[in-house]
Write an enzyme that holds these catalytic residues in place. Structure first.
Site, PDB file in Angstrom:
ATOM      1  N   ALA A   8       0.821  -1.223   0.000  1.00  0.00           N
ATOM      2  CA  ALA A   8       0.000   0.000   0.000  1.00  0.00           C
ATOM      3  C   ALA A   8       0.855   1.274   0.000  1.00  0.00           C
ATOM      4  O   ALA A   8       0.315   2.368   0.149  1.00  0.00           O
ATOM      5  CB  ALA A   8      -0.946  -0.010   1.192  1.00  0.00           C
ATOM      6  N   ALA A  10       2.448   2.412  -2.537  1.00  0.00           N
ATOM      7  CA  ALA A  10       2.519   2.996  -3.893  1.00  0.00           C
ATOM      8  C   ALA A  10       1.421   2.379  -4.748  1.00  0.00           C
ATOM      9  O   ALA A  10       0.748   1.419  -4.335  1.00  0.00           O
ATOM     10  CB  ALA A  10       3.886   2.699  -4.518  1.00  0.00           C
ATOM     11  N   PHE A  12      -1.249   0.637  -7.082  1.00  0.00           N
ATOM     12  CA  PHE A  12      -2.598   0.069  -6.901  1.00  0.00           C
ATOM     13  C   PHE A  12      -2.976  -0.005  -5.414  1.00  0.00           C
ATOM     14  O   PHE A  12      -4.118   0.270  -5.036  1.00  0.00           O
ATOM     15  CB  PHE A  12      -2.692  -1.365  -7.454  1.00  0.00           C
ATOM     16  CG  PHE A  12      -2.376  -1.524  -8.921  1.00  0.00           C
ATOM     17  CD1 PHE A  12      -2.316  -0.435  -9.782  1.00  0.00           C
ATOM     18  CD2 PHE A  12      -2.157  -2.804  -9.443  1.00  0.00           C
ATOM     19  CE1 PHE A  12      -2.044  -0.612 -11.140  1.00  0.00           C
ATOM     20  CE2 PHE A  12      -1.882  -2.985 -10.798  1.00  0.00           C
ATOM     21  CZ  PHE A  12      -1.812  -1.894 -11.643  1.00  0.00           C
ATOM     22  N   ASN A  85      -1.756  -7.772  -3.181  1.00  0.00           N
ATOM     23  CA  ASN A  85      -1.334  -6.864  -4.249  1.00  0.00           C
ATOM     24  C   ASN A  85       0.183  -6.718  -4.358  1.00  0.00           C
ATOM     25  O   ASN A  85       0.701  -6.533  -5.459  1.00  0.00           O
ATOM     26  CB  ASN A  85      -1.985  -5.488  -3.976  1.00  0.00           C
ATOM     27  CG  ASN A  85      -1.350  -4.381  -4.776  1.00  0.00           C
ATOM     28  OD1 ASN A  85      -1.547  -4.293  -5.992  1.00  0.00           O
ATOM     29  ND2 ASN A  85      -0.560  -3.527  -4.117  1.00  0.00           N
ATOM     30  N   SER A 138      -2.019 -10.437 -13.450  1.00  0.00           N
ATOM     31  CA  SER A 138      -1.559  -9.543 -14.524  1.00  0.00           C
ATOM     32  C   SER A 138      -1.931 -10.164 -15.861  1.00  0.00           C
ATOM     33  O   SER A 138      -2.130 -11.390 -15.958  1.00  0.00           O
ATOM     34  CB  SER A 138      -0.042  -9.396 -14.469  1.00  0.00           C
ATOM     35  OG  SER A 138       0.447  -8.721 -15.613  1.00  0.00           O
ATOM     36  N   TYR A 151       8.907 -13.120 -14.758  1.00  0.00           N
ATOM     37  CA  TYR A 151       7.760 -12.335 -14.248  1.00  0.00           C
ATOM     38  C   TYR A 151       6.453 -13.000 -14.688  1.00  0.00           C
ATOM     39  O   TYR A 151       5.544 -13.188 -13.885  1.00  0.00           O
ATOM     40  CB  TYR A 151       7.833 -10.884 -14.738  1.00  0.00           C
ATOM     41  CG  TYR A 151       6.652 -10.059 -14.260  1.00  0.00           C
ATOM     42  CD1 TYR A 151       6.465  -9.801 -12.901  1.00  0.00           C
ATOM     43  CD2 TYR A 151       5.695  -9.577 -15.160  1.00  0.00           C
ATOM     44  CE1 TYR A 151       5.363  -9.074 -12.449  1.00  0.00           C
ATOM     45  CE2 TYR A 151       4.590  -8.842 -14.711  1.00  0.00           C
ATOM     46  CZ  TYR A 151       4.433  -8.598 -13.355  1.00  0.00           C
ATOM     47  OH  TYR A 151       3.338  -7.879 -12.910  1.00  0.00           O
ATOM     48  N   LYS A 155       3.273 -14.685 -12.461  1.00  0.00           N
ATOM     49  CA  LYS A 155       1.867 -14.289 -12.557  1.00  0.00           C
ATOM     50  C   LYS A 155       0.993 -15.444 -13.070  1.00  0.00           C
ATOM     51  O   LYS A 155      -0.181 -15.523 -12.730  1.00  0.00           O
ATOM     52  CB  LYS A 155       1.728 -13.021 -13.416  1.00  0.00           C
ATOM     53  CG  LYS A 155       2.321 -11.780 -12.740  1.00  0.00           C
ATOM     54  CD  LYS A 155       1.597 -11.436 -11.419  1.00  0.00           C
ATOM     55  CE  LYS A 155       2.097 -10.159 -10.775  1.00  0.00           C
ATOM     56  NZ  LYS A 155       1.361  -9.795  -9.552  1.00  0.00           N
ATOM     57  N   PRO A 181      -4.465  -6.817 -14.638  1.00  0.00           N
ATOM     58  CA  PRO A 181      -4.345  -5.603 -15.452  1.00  0.00           C
ATOM     59  C   PRO A 181      -3.281  -5.719 -16.550  1.00  0.00           C
ATOM     60  O   PRO A 181      -2.294  -6.441 -16.426  1.00  0.00           O
ATOM     61  CB  PRO A 181      -3.907  -4.534 -14.435  1.00  0.00           C
ATOM     62  CG  PRO A 181      -4.103  -5.140 -13.076  1.00  0.00           C
ATOM     63  CD  PRO A 181      -3.952  -6.611 -13.282  1.00  0.00           C
TER      64      PRO A 181
HETATM   65  P1  NDP Z   1       4.224  -0.301  -7.432  1.00  0.00           P
HETATM   66  O1  NDP Z   1       5.679  -0.532  -7.630  1.00  0.00           O
HETATM   67  O2  NDP Z   1       3.694   1.074  -7.594  1.00  0.00           O
HETATM   68  O3  NDP Z   1       3.785  -0.879  -5.996  1.00  0.00           O
HETATM   69  C1  NDP Z   1       4.230  -2.144  -5.560  1.00  0.00           C
HETATM   70  C2  NDP Z   1       3.931  -2.328  -4.077  1.00  0.00           C
HETATM   71  O4  NDP Z   1       4.389  -3.641  -3.682  1.00  0.00           O
HETATM   72  C3  NDP Z   1       4.637  -1.318  -3.201  1.00  0.00           C
HETATM   73  O5  NDP Z   1       3.753  -0.845  -2.213  1.00  0.00           O
HETATM   74  C4  NDP Z   1       5.741  -2.132  -2.545  1.00  0.00           C
HETATM   75  O6  NDP Z   1       6.006  -1.653  -1.227  1.00  0.00           O
HETATM   76  C5  NDP Z   1       5.112  -3.529  -2.474  1.00  0.00           C
HETATM   77  N1  NDP Z   1       6.152  -4.545  -2.351  1.00  0.00           N
HETATM   78  C6  NDP Z   1       7.061  -4.921  -3.292  1.00  0.00           C
HETATM   79  N2  NDP Z   1       7.912  -5.826  -2.765  1.00  0.00           N
HETATM   80  C7  NDP Z   1       7.531  -6.026  -1.476  1.00  0.00           C
HETATM   81  C8  NDP Z   1       8.030  -6.827  -0.414  1.00  0.00           C
HETATM   82  N3  NDP Z   1       9.100  -7.636  -0.571  1.00  0.00           N
HETATM   83  N4  NDP Z   1       7.403  -6.783   0.784  1.00  0.00           N
HETATM   84  C9  NDP Z   1       6.337  -5.985   0.972  1.00  0.00           C
HETATM   85  N5  NDP Z   1       5.809  -5.199   0.002  1.00  0.00           N
HETATM   86  C10 NDP Z   1       6.408  -5.217  -1.197  1.00  0.00           C
HETATM   87  O7  NDP Z   1       3.507  -1.285  -8.473  1.00  0.00           O
HETATM   88  P2  NDP Z   1       1.954  -1.561  -8.836  1.00  0.00           P
HETATM   89  O8  NDP Z   1       1.054  -0.863  -7.913  1.00  0.00           O
HETATM   90  O9  NDP Z   1       1.811  -1.349 -10.280  1.00  0.00           O
HETATM   91  O10 NDP Z   1       1.919  -3.133  -8.582  1.00  0.00           O
HETATM   92  C11 NDP Z   1       1.019  -3.770  -7.696  1.00  0.00           C
HETATM   93  C12 NDP Z   1       0.760  -5.176  -8.219  1.00  0.00           C
HETATM   94  O11 NDP Z   1       0.148  -5.084  -9.499  1.00  0.00           O
HETATM   95  C13 NDP Z   1       1.990  -6.044  -8.401  1.00  0.00           C
HETATM   96  O12 NDP Z   1       1.675  -7.347  -7.971  1.00  0.00           O
HETATM   97  C14 NDP Z   1       2.231  -6.011  -9.919  1.00  0.00           C
HETATM   98  O13 NDP Z   1       2.889  -7.166 -10.350  1.00  0.00           O
HETATM   99  C15 NDP Z   1       0.811  -5.946 -10.413  1.00  0.00           C
HETATM  100  N6  NDP Z   1       0.586  -5.434 -11.757  1.00  0.00           N
HETATM  101  C16 NDP Z   1       1.032  -4.195 -12.147  1.00  0.00           C
HETATM  102  C17 NDP Z   1       0.762  -3.723 -13.425  1.00  0.00           C
HETATM  103  C18 NDP Z   1       1.257  -2.409 -13.930  1.00  0.00           C
HETATM  104  O14 NDP Z   1       1.340  -2.232 -15.166  1.00  0.00           O
HETATM  105  N7  NDP Z   1       1.565  -1.444 -13.059  1.00  0.00           N
HETATM  106  C19 NDP Z   1      -0.052  -4.506 -14.353  1.00  0.00           C
HETATM  107  C20 NDP Z   1      -0.456  -5.789 -13.861  1.00  0.00           C
HETATM  108  C21 NDP Z   1      -0.174  -6.210 -12.605  1.00  0.00           C
HETATM  109  P3  NDP Z   1       7.468  -1.407  -0.598  1.00  0.00           P
HETATM  110  O15 NDP Z   1       8.405  -1.129  -1.715  1.00  0.00           O
HETATM  111  O16 NDP Z   1       7.251  -0.260   0.342  1.00  0.00           O
HETATM  112  O17 NDP Z   1       7.754  -2.675   0.126  1.00  0.00           O
HETATM  113  C1  8X3 Z   2       2.434  -5.726 -15.563  1.00  0.00           C
HETATM  114  C2  8X3 Z   2       1.944  -5.649 -16.960  1.00  0.00           C
HETATM  115  O1  8X3 Z   2       2.533  -6.170 -19.385  1.00  0.00           O
HETATM  116  O2  8X3 Z   2       4.281  -5.178 -17.992  1.00  0.00           O
HETATM  117  O3  8X3 Z   2       2.082  -6.926 -14.957  1.00  0.00           O
HETATM  118  O4  8X3 Z   2       3.638  -7.465 -17.703  1.00  0.00           O
HETATM  119  S1  8X3 Z   2       3.156  -6.144 -18.049  1.00  0.00           S
END
Ligand code: NDP
Ligand code: 8X3
Length: 250
Positions: A8, A10, A12, A85, A138, A151, A155, A181
């Site tokens: 949370a 950053a 989603f 997430n 994803s 990756y 997923k 997404p």
């Molecule tokens: P962001 O990088 O904006 O956010 C990722 C979040 O995951 C951060 O809050 C981060 O918190 C947390 N996180 C990562 N590693 C850890 C860890 N080891 N322990 C605890 N928390 C962790 O990315 P998105 O919001 O885009 O991504 C959220 C999800 O959506 C992911 O699962 C991603 O794979 C998926 N997704 C994203 C897409 C996109 O195009 N953006 C599309 C499809 C799926 P912190 O660093 O503070 O630990």
């Molecule tokens: C994030 C979307 O297309 O970069 O999961 O894999 S993509």
């Protein structure tokens, strides 16, 4: 009602926390960046009449996950919704020259972290005979693309777990759903390209990507269906993206 959102700090997760708070839900928000978590807690509690618990732990570490959840006050263990997430992509290399450390970070976070959270939270839901788990998958878990190898594999694993969890938990009255997404502009690409902001921006150049708010609204919609309805899985893309490899750019 308690909603637990991992990742949370950053993207989603943050937008989802803000949206559920605006609807009156108490929250448990997690991530590793303590300052960001505390800032979000403060922001939400000043704007809405809800209580927020911020838990900073690394989702890759089972003992940290277990301790954080076990130490919650009893009232916060009544978790209604778990949004699995937290996740990331690291690097984008061909399989023969990928970095082992990148692979381990992705597998440990996206697969093992999601499993650890589910293992600890689902028994609490079973006690209540209700609950909902929404897994953030994803488009990468539906189709493979060049250099997406590991990756995508993580997923695809989320996709399999989403189906498996639903089979195991249906008898306990727990809903299990996934949202998958396509391109969404968050910190995702900056993390994938290890801080290279320019390269990250190029990913979305010439098309309007999804926003974190689009995903938050969709998660809220999935959660807020009537009790007898479950959205098993949902794929959501920008209008100008047709698949992982086909999109139209101006
Ligand atoms: P962001 O990088 O904006 O956010 C990722 C979040 O995951 C951060 O809050 C981060 O918190 C947390 N996180 C990562 N590693 C850890 C860890 N080891 N322990 C605890 N928390 C962790 O990315 P998105 O919001 O885009 O991504 C959220 C999800 O959506 C992911 O699962 C991603 O794979 C998926 N997704 C994203 C897409 C996109 O195009 N953006 C599309 C499809 C799926 P912190 O660093 O503070 O630990
Ligand atoms: C994030 C979307 O297309 O970069 O999961 O894999 S993509």
């Amino acid at each position: 009602m308690i909603v637990l959102i991992t990742g949370a700090t950053a993207g989603f997760g943050k937008a989802t926390a803000q949206l559920f708070a605006s609807k009156g839900f108490d929250l448990i928000i997690t991530g590793r960046r303590t300052q960001r978590l505390n800032d979000l807690k403060k922001e939400i509690e000043s704007m809405h009449k809800v209580n927020v618990i911020a838990l900073d732990f690394d989702i890759r570490n089972f003992s940290q996950v277990e301790r954080a959840i076990n130490e919650l006050p009893d009232s916060f263990k009544k978790i209604e919704l778990l949004v699995n997430n937290a996740g990331l992509a690291v690097g984008m290399s061909s399989i023969h020259d990928g970095l082992i450390d990148d692979w381990e970070r992705m597998v440990d976070t996206n697969v093992k972290g999601l499993l650890y959270m589910t293992r600890i939270v689902s028994p609490l839901m079973i006690q209540q005979k209700r609950g909902h788990i929404i897994n953030v998958g994803s488009i990468a878990g539906k189709e493979v693309y060049p250099n997406g190898n590991v990756y995508c594999a993580t997923k695809f694993a989320v996709d399999a777990l989403n189906r498996g969890m639903r089979m195991d938990l249906v008898q306990h009255g727990i809903k299990v759903s996934s949202i998958n997404p396509g391109m969404a502009e968050t910190e995702f690409s900056v993390v994938r390209f290890k801080g290279d902001e320019e390269r990250a921006k190029n990913v979305y150049k010439g098309l309007q990507p999804l926003t974190a708010e689009d995903i938050a609204e969709t998660i809220y919609w999935m959660y807020s269906r009537p009790a007898h309805v479950n959205i098993n899985e949902l794929v959501i893309m920008p209008t100008r993206q047709a698949s992982s490899t086909v999109s139209v750019r101006e």
